[in-house]
Design an enzyme around this catalytic site. Structure first.
Site, PDB file in Angstrom:
ATOM      1  CG  ASP A  10      63.280 -18.312 109.995  1.00 52.13           C
ATOM      2  OD1 ASP A  10      64.000 -18.197 109.011  1.00 52.13           O
ATOM      3  OD2 ASP A  10      62.309 -17.494 110.167  1.00 52.13           O
ATOM      4  CG  ASP A 105      64.145 -18.639 104.757  1.00 54.67           C
ATOM      5  OD1 ASP A 105      63.172 -19.042 104.543  1.00 54.67           O
ATOM      6  OD2 ASP A 105      64.300 -17.299 105.008  1.00 54.67           O
ATOM      7  CD  GLU A 106      59.610 -20.335 107.578  1.00 60.97           C
ATOM      8  OE1 GLU A 106      59.231 -20.507 108.694  1.00 60.97           O
ATOM      9  OE2 GLU A 106      59.223 -19.296 106.957  1.00 60.97           O
TER      10      GLU A 106
END
Length: 390
Positions: A10, A105-106
């Site tokens: 993350d 984003d992860e």
């Protein structure tokens, strides 16, 4: 048999971190992405400096302004965030071919059995974090466990800019003391309901009789009961097949270095053709994309005489397109991308060119190694010039 290991990666405060990476003057300051506080909007992201004032995502901008009058409010740049996200996923794919993106984003990585390549899964996580920081200028946190749910919770424990590994067999004890609010899937209403029953930790949730939990939460109860003990057999699922395959990268410094650009183009071409062959497809169209220093973006495409899936055919076509654009404009290059589309199945050939057969065999061998050990486990001569990125 190897013990299952899942990694959850993350990017910390993603939108804000990207803004701070491209605008160093924003570092170590309370920054809020979402727009001007005078508008009726909400916080999209807040820096850790802003979070100290109680600001969080989803909060009205005016409330954030009242909590932290000195905060710097910015609109955000979603095209830039997408570019950084693509770079992030590209880095992760170098470490494992089993990648499940979860938004920009992860992502989850299946890393079972990868210890032999990196010494340990923890060292593998450290390498990933170092590459993200070096190449993107932002930080990442990583959780490692035997399941997706435990890995994600471990990531939250690792934030910011850290990593947390839950030893195999210790998932239940790791989760037991944690507040039920950390469990993905437990929303505010479920949290309030469970806490009204005196169930405030995952350990207490795990200890409940399945029949009682089902009477309170219905069909979702079995998953929560198992997840509270770290039991989660969901696989890491790669994205469904798209109608095109593309890769692009934004350079840290604008460049006109031909050797560097060719090496980058070769690397990107190898990535997309590996994906193409994994699908058992060939492509009829190759496209190139170049963004110059002034943000002017040009694209060119070419229809192939014969469908292709080999590294060499795709790269040579892309190289010709790239050079055509570069010959018409002398600006430095900010972004380079290559894509393929118009897919079809492999065509039967009445006559097989021996040279082409050797290249196909080489591609197949590279694919086999990379699928097992990660894309960066083997490099070709041209991309070896980019060895610093590995």
């Amino acid at each position: 048999m190897s013990i299952r290991r899942v990694m959850h990666v993350d990017l910390d405060a993603f939108f804000v971190s990207v803004e701070q990476a491209v605008r160093p003057e924003l570092k170590d300051k309370p920054v809020i992405v979402g727009g001007k506080p005078e508008r009726r909007g909400v916080v999209a992201a807040a820096s850790y400096e802003a979070r100290k004032f109680g600001i969080h995502s989803g909060m009205p901008l005016i409330t954030a302004k009242n909590l932290c009058p000195q905060a710097i409010f910015i609109e955000g740049n979603h095209q830039l965030y997408r570019e950084y996200s693509e770079k992030f996923m590209l880095i992760l794919s170098d470490f494992s071919p089993f990648l499940e993106p979860m938004g920009l984003d992860e992502a989850y990585l299946e890393v079972t059995g990868f210890e032999s390549l990196h010494g340990s899964i923890a060292e593998m996580a450290s390498k990933i974090r170092r590459r993200i920081t070096a190449e993107m200028g932002i930080n990442a946190s990583i959780g490692i466990a035997n399941s997706k749910v435990a890995a994600k919770i471990a990531t939250e424990r690792a934030k910011p800019n850290g990593q947390c590994e839950v030893p195999a067999g210790e998932e239940a004890s790791f989760l037991a003391p944690l507040d039920i609010a950390v469990m993905p899937g437990i929303g505010k209403k479920t949290e309030q309901h469970l806490k009204s029953l005196g169930i405030d930790t995952l350990g207490k949730l795990a200890a409940l009789p399945a029949s009682f939990l089902k009477s309170r939460l219905g069909a979702y109860a079995p998953y929560l009961s198992n997840a509270a003990m770290g039991i989660d057999n969901r696989p890491v699922e790669m994205p469904s097949e798209a109608k095109s395959i593309s890769r692009e990268t934004t350079f840290e410094t604008d460049t006109r270095n031909q050797t560097f650009l060719e090496a980058k183009l070769s690397y990107l071409s190898e990535k997309i053709t590996a994906t193409l062959r994994k699908r058992g497809k060939q492509a009829r169209v190759v496209q190139i994309k170049i963004r110059f220093a002034d943000f002017t973006t040009l694209t060119r495409q070419k229809h192939l005489g014969q469908p292709a899936s080999g590294n060499r055919e795709i790269f040579q076509t892309a190289l010709s397109l790239m050079n055509g654009i570069l010959d018409s404009d002398r600006q430095t290059v900010r972004l380079l991308g290559v894509g393929i589309s118009d897919f079809c199945g492999p065509e039967k050939q009445l006559e097989i060119d021996p040279a082409k057969a050797r290249l196909e065999k080489l591609d197949a061998s590279l694919d086999k190694i990379r699928q097992k050990y990660g894309f960066s486990s083997v490099q070709t001569g041209r991309t070896y010039r980019l060895k610093d990125m590995f």
